[in-house]
Design an enzyme around this catalytic site. Structure first.
Site, short mmCIF file in Angstrom:
data_model
loop_
_atom_site.label_atom_id
_atom_site.label_comp_id
_atom_site.label_asym_id
_atom_site.label_seq_id
_atom_site.Cartn_x
_atom_site.Cartn_y
_atom_site.Cartn_z
N HIS A 328 0.78 -1.25 0.00
CA HIS A 328 0.00 0.00 0.00
C HIS A 328 0.81 1.31 0.00
O HIS A 328 0.26 2.37 0.25
CB HIS A 328 -1.11 -0.01 1.07
CG HIS A 328 -0.70 -0.30 2.47
ND1 HIS A 328 -1.36 -1.18 3.28
CD2 HIS A 328 0.31 0.17 3.20
CE1 HIS A 328 -0.77 -1.23 4.45
NE2 HIS A 328 0.24 -0.41 4.44
N ASN A 329 2.10 1.22 -0.32
CA ASN A 329 2.92 2.43 -0.55
C ASN A 329 3.78 2.17 -1.78
O ASN A 329 4.83 1.54 -1.67
CB ASN A 329 3.91 2.66 0.62
CG ASN A 329 3.32 3.48 1.75
OD1 ASN A 329 2.18 3.90 1.70
ND2 ASN A 329 4.13 3.71 2.75
N HIS A 403 -6.63 1.72 2.69
CA HIS A 403 -5.63 0.78 3.23
C HIS A 403 -5.73 0.58 4.73
O HIS A 403 -4.98 -0.19 5.30
CB HIS A 403 -4.23 1.25 2.86
CG HIS A 403 -3.62 2.22 3.83
ND1 HIS A 403 -4.24 3.39 4.19
CD2 HIS A 403 -2.45 2.19 4.50
CE1 HIS A 403 -3.46 4.03 5.06
NE2 HIS A 403 -2.38 3.33 5.25
#
Lengths: 480, 141
Positions: A328-329, A403
């Protein structure tokens, strides 16, 4: 704090009109409850700032867990044209490929019974966590290069897990184009000691029980059922990823004037995707992403070993398997339909999960009929969700969803309101055992410091981006 | 008296530091960063301190501050070296030279409070008021 006027599009979306130097408008996924929370921080302004960056396509987006970050908001999604568009290390975040991994088991609550305490202690003792923790895996220079190039595949080949784990890892646990030559000696040095460590802050390992099933079909395909014991791991690329981001951020700030890009915030420093510096960053970022996938693969293996030993189970009895691993990054080159034309874009997800629907070629074969699992951890008390991505995500959010719950309270505020309270006792009263190497972490991470994960997930569900499959309740949580 | 205070920020740590001069401001900011990370109360004597001289440059004063804090943070995150004293020797708008005194981090002795993972440019400012200099910095934790 924020004075920017937002216009309501529908029950779940707000429009941030295009003004000043914004190249595109912004869209924030929020119901009225979340809209009210936005007024307390600077995240709306950050959504507007991202809209200033060259080559941004359609909208500067924010998921319902949006909150004040630095540069990009956390929960931000932005796609850039490969021609004339930029890539921004700050738009990926320091913790490159921070993500979640959900492990299913054959166990139910009854199988664990009164051994939950011992199991939690064993996990806490044997999975390195906390500030500056170092791992059980010591990497030689040659091995480290392979980790950076091969990601989770390196871990499996080194004996941590099986090839089947890769099938249910986003991108099969390896990002192509990684070039270890593009990362600094400092980043390599920091990476050597930390493979197989959880880290500190909001990273965790949680034992959870499936509390509710919303979508029977998808749950069956994901291998989830009510009463089942699962493990959620949240970690990333540790010091290595931080150093890569920091090095490239410094470099891009240094050369900012030459690129002629007018930045509303230096933390948004960026390079054109089609430039040497941009390409170098993407090759370095891929190294960070691969390190993180190897890290979570090792963590899964360590977890499995602890469970088997503490509960005296054979691998077959435990039946641990990877439901999915999401990142999620990240920034990724992906193809989307823009007004009828298929176009390759560089999608930045800063605290946002990829959400690809049924039939998409990047979805694991066994999930093709339903879509990709989207893993949403909540705070320590309220648990996590598994969602399934829908077609609408491709039309509206560049295949992205939220997220997590998203913070509402600053760490200092959280410390203030938790003054004199025993957070571990409060959580124990709710049936959650918590172990953390620092009491400060527990207080900073108190449940009320986060938005209600139910509200955040409901916005994704109601807007049809990703729909609810299962809710998991925490039983025990290990924090750094 | 503390030379810095905490400001609110949802996800990270934001501080405001003050100093009589620009040099003081730079020195106080790096010490504030270490004060946030490590509990040094009850310890005023450094045993056999090491010394290091550091020179850092930047595009302007703000960038120099961030690059200086970055280097100082790397000493800890990368080399486990704790800064206990900072003496800025020379400061221009684009560079700083400091003399640092410190020691190797000792897990038993030095209690870590917060892990600062990075120094960010977000919301960065350096201002002069009538009597002092002030800086605002956001750290990623």
């Amino acid at each position: 704090m924020s004075e920017i006027k937002l216009e309501r599009i529908d029950d779940n979306r707000l429009l941030l009109p295009q003004t000043g130097g914004m190249m595109v408008p912004g869209i924030i996924y929020a119901n009225e409850k979340i809209h009210q929370l936005l007024k307390n921080d600077e995240s709306t302004k950050q959504v507007a700032n991202v809209a200033h960056l060259p080559g941004i396509v359609s909208y500067s987006l924010a998921m319902p867990d949006v909150h004040w970050g630095y540069g990009f908001p956390i929960g931000g999604v932005a796609a850039f044209d490969l021609e004339g568009g930029i890539v921004s290390p700050g738009g990926v975040g320091y913790d490159i490929n921070c993500g979640c991994r959900l492990l299913a088991t054959n166990l139910t609550l009854a199988d664990i019974g009164d051994r939950l305490d011992n199991l939690t202690t064993a996990l806490y003792q044997q999975i390195p966590s906390g500030v500056g923790s170092t791992g059980a895996v010591k990497l030689s220079g040659k091995d480290q290069k392979k980790v950076l190039e091969d990601g989770a595949l390196w871990a499996v080949k080194a004996g941590f897990g099986t090839m089947a784990d890769l099938e249910t890892t986003e991108d099969e646990g390896v990002m192509t184009g990684a070039d270890p030559e593009q990362i600094s000696a400092r980043a390599l040095e920091r990476g050597k000691q930390q493979l197989g460590t959880l880290g500190s802050g909001n990273h965790f390992l949680e034992i959870e029980v499936v509390e509710e099933i919303f979508d029977e079909k998808a749950a069956r395909i994901f291998g989830l059922h009510k009463g089942q014991i699962n493990i959620m791991i949240h970690s990333g690329s540790r010091g290595l990823g931080y150093q890569i981001c920091d090095d490239y951020l410094a470099l891009m700030v240094k050369h900012a004037q030459k690129t002629g890009i007018d930045l509303p915030d230096r933390q948004l420093a960026c390079s054109y995707i089609d430039s040497q510096r941009g390409r170098n960053y993407l090759a370095a970022m891929a190294c960070g992403a691969n390190y993180a996938w190897a890290n979570r693969q090792v963590l899964m293996h360590l977890t499995q070993a602890v469970l088997e030993k503490s509960l005296h189970l054979s691998p077959r009895e435990l039946g641990m398997r990877l439901v999915y691993d999401v990142c999620h990054n990240i920034a990724k080159i992906e193809t989307f339909n823009l007004q009828g034309k298929m176009k390759k874009l560089c999608v930045h997800r800063k605290g946002a999960t990829r959400a690809f629907p049924a039939g998409h070629s990047a979805v694991p074969v066994k999930y093709q009929s339903v879509g990709q699992p989207v893993l949403i951890p909540g705070d320590m008390g309220s648990g996590s969700y598994v969602l399934v991505a829908q077609q609408k995500a491709m039309q509206e959010t560049f295949g992205s969803a939220c997220h997590g719950a998203g913070r509402v309270m600053s760490r200092t505020q959280a410390i203030k309101v938790s003054q004199g309270r025993s957070i571990s006792r409060e959580l124990a009263n709710q049936g959650v055992i918590v172990m953390a190497s620092s009491k400060g972490t527990l207080r900073e991470e108190i449940p009320e410091a986060y938005k209600n994960v139910d509200d955040v997930v409901q916005v994704m569900h109601d807007s049809g981006i990703a729909t609810k499959v299962a809710k998991l309740k925490p039983l025990a949580c290990i924090k750094g | 008296m503390k030379k810095y205070k905490l400001l609110d920020h949802t996800a990270d740590i934001r501080i405001e530091v003050s100093g009589k001069t620009r040099k003081d401001l730079f020195g106080n900011t790096v010490m504030a960063m270490f004060d946030l990370m490590i509990d040094m109360s009850g310890e005023d004597k450094i045993k056999g301190p090491d010394e290091k001289t550091l020179k850092v440059t930047g595009a302007d004063l703000e960038d120099t501050l961030i690059n200086f804090l970055r280097e100082a943070l790397y000493l800890f995150n990368g080399q486990r070296w704790l800064i206990r004293h900072c003496e800025p020797l020379e400061l221009t708008g684009k560079s700083i030279i400091v003399r640092l005194k410190g020691e190797q981090y000792n897990r038993q002795k030095n209690i870590l409070k917060t892990e600062i993972k990075a120094v960010t440019y977000h919301g960065l400012s350096i201002n002069k008021s009538s009597k002092s200099w002030r800086a605002k910095v956001v750290f990623d934790v």
